[in-house]
Design an enzyme around this catalytic site. Structure first.
Site, PDB file in Angstrom:
ATOM      1  N   THR A  34       0.846  -1.212   0.000  1.00  0.00           N
ATOM      2  CA  THR A  34       0.000   0.000   0.000  1.00  0.00           C
ATOM      3  C   THR A  34       0.876   1.256   0.000  1.00  0.00           C
ATOM      4  OG1 THR A  34      -0.200  -0.098   2.407  1.00  0.00           O
ATOM      5  CG2 THR A  34      -2.014  -1.042   1.134  1.00  0.00           C
ATOM      6  N   HIS A 127       0.197 -16.796  -5.144  1.00  0.00           N
ATOM      7  CA  HIS A 127      -0.941 -16.392  -5.986  1.00  0.00           C
ATOM      8  C   HIS A 127      -0.478 -16.017  -7.395  1.00  0.00           C
ATOM      9  CE1 HIS A 127      -3.441 -15.470  -2.111  1.00  0.00           C
ATOM     10  NE2 HIS A 127      -3.263 -16.745  -2.342  1.00  0.00           N
ATOM     11  N   CYS A 138      -5.537 -22.585 -26.700  1.00  0.00           N
ATOM     12  CA  CYS A 138      -4.523 -23.523 -27.236  1.00  0.00           C
ATOM     13  C   CYS A 138      -3.520 -23.936 -26.163  1.00  0.00           C
ATOM     14  CB  CYS A 138      -3.816 -22.939 -28.459  1.00  0.00           C
ATOM     15  SG  CYS A 138      -2.743 -21.530 -28.093  1.00  0.00           S
ATOM     16  N   CYS A 166      -4.729 -14.364 -27.878  1.00  0.00           N
ATOM     17  CA  CYS A 166      -3.556 -15.136 -28.288  1.00  0.00           C
ATOM     18  C   CYS A 166      -3.234 -14.837 -29.767  1.00  0.00           C
ATOM     19  CB  CYS A 166      -3.878 -16.620 -28.098  1.00  0.00           C
ATOM     20  SG  CYS A 166      -2.640 -17.745 -28.731  1.00  0.00           S
ATOM     21  N   CYS A 169      -4.001 -18.324 -31.879  1.00  0.00           N
ATOM     22  CA  CYS A 169      -5.321 -18.923 -32.135  1.00  0.00           C
ATOM     23  C   CYS A 169      -6.487 -17.987 -31.826  1.00  0.00           C
ATOM     24  CB  CYS A 169      -5.455 -20.216 -31.323  1.00  0.00           C
ATOM     25  SG  CYS A 169      -5.785 -19.916 -29.576  1.00  0.00           S
TER      26      CYS A 169
HETATM   27  P1  NAD Z   1      -5.790  -7.865   2.769  1.00  0.00           P
HETATM   28  O1  NAD Z   1      -6.244  -6.692   1.957  1.00  0.00           O
HETATM   29  O2  NAD Z   1      -6.802  -8.850   3.212  1.00  0.00           O
HETATM   30  O3  NAD Z   1      -5.048  -7.343   4.077  1.00  0.00           O
HETATM   31  C1  NAD Z   1      -4.083  -6.326   4.039  1.00  0.00           C
HETATM   32  C2  NAD Z   1      -3.863  -5.874   5.467  1.00  0.00           C
HETATM   33  O4  NAD Z   1      -2.748  -4.981   5.475  1.00  0.00           O
HETATM   34  C3  NAD Z   1      -5.056  -5.099   6.054  1.00  0.00           C
HETATM   35  O5  NAD Z   1      -5.344  -5.606   7.334  1.00  0.00           O
HETATM   36  C4  NAD Z   1      -4.550  -3.650   6.127  1.00  0.00           C
HETATM   37  O6  NAD Z   1      -5.116  -2.928   7.168  1.00  0.00           O
HETATM   38  C5  NAD Z   1      -3.063  -3.883   6.327  1.00  0.00           C
HETATM   39  N1  NAD Z   1      -2.217  -2.769   5.884  1.00  0.00           N
HETATM   40  C6  NAD Z   1      -2.410  -1.955   4.818  1.00  0.00           C
HETATM   41  N2  NAD Z   1      -1.385  -1.107   4.686  1.00  0.00           N
HETATM   42  C7  NAD Z   1      -0.511  -1.383   5.701  1.00  0.00           C
HETATM   43  C8  NAD Z   1       0.738  -0.831   6.094  1.00  0.00           C
HETATM   44  N3  NAD Z   1       1.320   0.177   5.404  1.00  0.00           N
HETATM   45  N4  NAD Z   1       1.367  -1.343   7.175  1.00  0.00           N
HETATM   46  C9  NAD Z   1       0.801  -2.374   7.884  1.00  0.00           C
HETATM   47  N5  NAD Z   1      -0.385  -2.931   7.549  1.00  0.00           N
HETATM   48  C10 NAD Z   1      -1.036  -2.447   6.463  1.00  0.00           C
HETATM   49  O7  NAD Z   1      -4.617  -8.527   1.942  1.00  0.00           O
HETATM   50  P2  NAD Z   1      -4.118 -10.030   1.892  1.00  0.00           P
HETATM   51  O8  NAD Z   1      -4.135 -10.640   3.231  1.00  0.00           O
HETATM   52  O9  NAD Z   1      -2.863 -10.000   1.100  1.00  0.00           O
HETATM   53  O10 NAD Z   1      -5.240 -10.795   1.034  1.00  0.00           O
HETATM   54  C11 NAD Z   1      -5.774 -10.202  -0.119  1.00  0.00           C
HETATM   55  C12 NAD Z   1      -5.604 -10.967  -1.416  1.00  0.00           C
HETATM   56  O11 NAD Z   1      -5.563  -9.984  -2.448  1.00  0.00           O
HETATM   57  C13 NAD Z   1      -4.349 -11.711  -1.564  1.00  0.00           C
HETATM   58  O12 NAD Z   1      -4.729 -12.911  -2.124  1.00  0.00           O
HETATM   59  C14 NAD Z   1      -3.512 -10.937  -2.595  1.00  0.00           C
HETATM   60  O13 NAD Z   1      -3.092 -11.847  -3.609  1.00  0.00           O
HETATM   61  C15 NAD Z   1      -4.457 -10.024  -3.290  1.00  0.00           C
HETATM   62  N6  NAD Z   1      -4.001  -8.640  -3.498  1.00  0.00           N
HETATM   63  C16 NAD Z   1      -2.755  -8.380  -3.946  1.00  0.00           C
HETATM   64  C17 NAD Z   1      -2.327  -7.076  -4.129  1.00  0.00           C
HETATM   65  C18 NAD Z   1      -0.924  -6.835  -4.623  1.00  0.00           C
HETATM   66  O14 NAD Z   1      -0.384  -7.645  -5.369  1.00  0.00           O
HETATM   67  N7  NAD Z   1      -0.290  -5.738  -4.203  1.00  0.00           N
HETATM   68  C19 NAD Z   1      -3.185  -6.014  -3.834  1.00  0.00           C
HETATM   69  C20 NAD Z   1      -4.488  -6.316  -3.388  1.00  0.00           C
HETATM   70  C21 NAD Z   1      -4.880  -7.630  -3.209  1.00  0.00           C
END
Ligand code: NAD
Length: 264
Positions: A34, A127, A138, A166, A169
């Site tokens: 984030t 993931h 294909c 693709c 195909c």
């Molecule tokens: P989640 O959104 O369920 O949980 C994220 C957690 O991180 C939340 O509790 C939030 O409050 C906390 N958080 C946010 N910013 C933070 C910070 N700076 N410091 C500390 N804590 C912080 O995410 P999850 O558990 O990864 O599950 C969500 C699913 O979504 C996963 O399967 C993931 O693959 C996917 N996803 C991936 C991305 C990415 O690739 N960046 C983004 C969104 C969702």
């Protein structure tokens, strides 16, 4: 009845645990990214809260098979975002810890490849990621799907709404990310890392998604959660819960270890 305690841990205390650990492992989630401007799902500005996209539709495999447009709308915006993001301090700190021999590996739920970009080597992307892809008709791989730039261009020149087809195909391309309803990747490797972990870090994950959420339960050593919101892990012996922003916390952990995060 005694109320279960959720003890916290100072950065200097985690630094000491890392120094002593023989097999420390980190499980990361959307919260570690984030700070790079990529929204999570369940944080205050997460996709489940803002609902700009409906993650249950975008990442649902049956929905993708019948209509991939919602996923590709998301992909167009996600690639634009990724082209301008860089790993956070916490990503770089984990790469630095691995290089210093204090972290054995990372299991990540993220699909943004920022750990690799930060220089981490032993990363299990359970993931998947966008950086390999194949045709749903294909079955051939699409070797060019290896960067945000390629995807951004592919969705830009495609039909509206964009769906990338693709070249051989005309079938719909699907990046090798794991949708709801699909099996995760590298689970036995991830479980192996967890089972050997004398220190297991949960970083920026609400632990709401299985089987990733079960990994801390395999870890025989201490479990340290650093997460700003609620986490679906009950308190227990050798479990610590730090409710702080990851970048700020890891800056202090590195400082206590006399390390610098450096550049990605
Ligand atoms: P989640 O959104 O369920 O949980 C994220 C957690 O991180 C939340 O509790 C939030 O409050 C906390 N958080 C946010 N910013 C933070 C910070 N700076 N410091 C500390 N804590 C912080 O995410 P999850 O558990 O990864 O599950 C969500 C699913 O979504 C996963 O399967 C993931 O693959 C996917 N996803 C991936 C991305 C990415 O690739 N960046 C983004 C969104 C969702």
């Amino acid at each position: 009845m005694a109320i279960p305690q959720r003890p916290s841990l100072e950065p200097s205390e985690l630094a000491e645990l890392l120094r002593r650990a023989k097999s420390a492992v980190a499980l990361t989630g959307a919260g570690i990214s984030t700070g790079a401007g990529i929204p999570d799902f369940r944080g205050p500005r997460g996709l489940y809260v803002t609902r700009r996209y409906d993650p249950d539709l975008v990442f649902e495999i049956e929905h993708f098979r019948s209509d991939p447009r919602a996923f590709y709308e998301f992909t167009r915006d996600f690639m634009d975002l990724l082209r301008t993001t860089a790993p956070t301090l916490a990503h770089r700190a984990l790469a630095r810890l691995e290089a210093a021999g204090m972290l054995k590996g990372i299991v990540t739920q993220n699909i943004d490849a920022l750990h690799r970009q930060a220089g981490s080597h032993n990363v299990v992307e359970i993931h998947g990621s966008y950086w390999t892809a194949g045709c749903t008709s294909c079955g051939q791989p699409e070797p060019r799907a290896s960067s945000p730039d390629w995807w951004a261009e592919a969705v830009r020149v495609g039909p509206r709404p964009p769906v990338v087809l693709c070249a051989r195909c005309g079938g719909v391309l699907k990046p090798d990310i794991v949708f709801f309803g699909e099996a995760v990747r590298g689970l036995s490797e991830a479980e192996g890392l967890a089972r050997r972990a004398d220190l297991f870090l949960v970083l920026g994950s609400s632990l709401a998604v299985y089987p990733a959420a079960s990994l801390p339960l395999h870890a025989p050593g201490k479990v340290v959660v650093v997460n700003k919101g609620p986490v679906a892990l009950p308190p227990g012996k050798d479990r610590y819960f730090v409710e702080q922003a990851l970048d700020q916390y890891f800056e202090e952990v590195l400082e206590a270890l006399g390390l610098s995060a450096g550049d990605a």
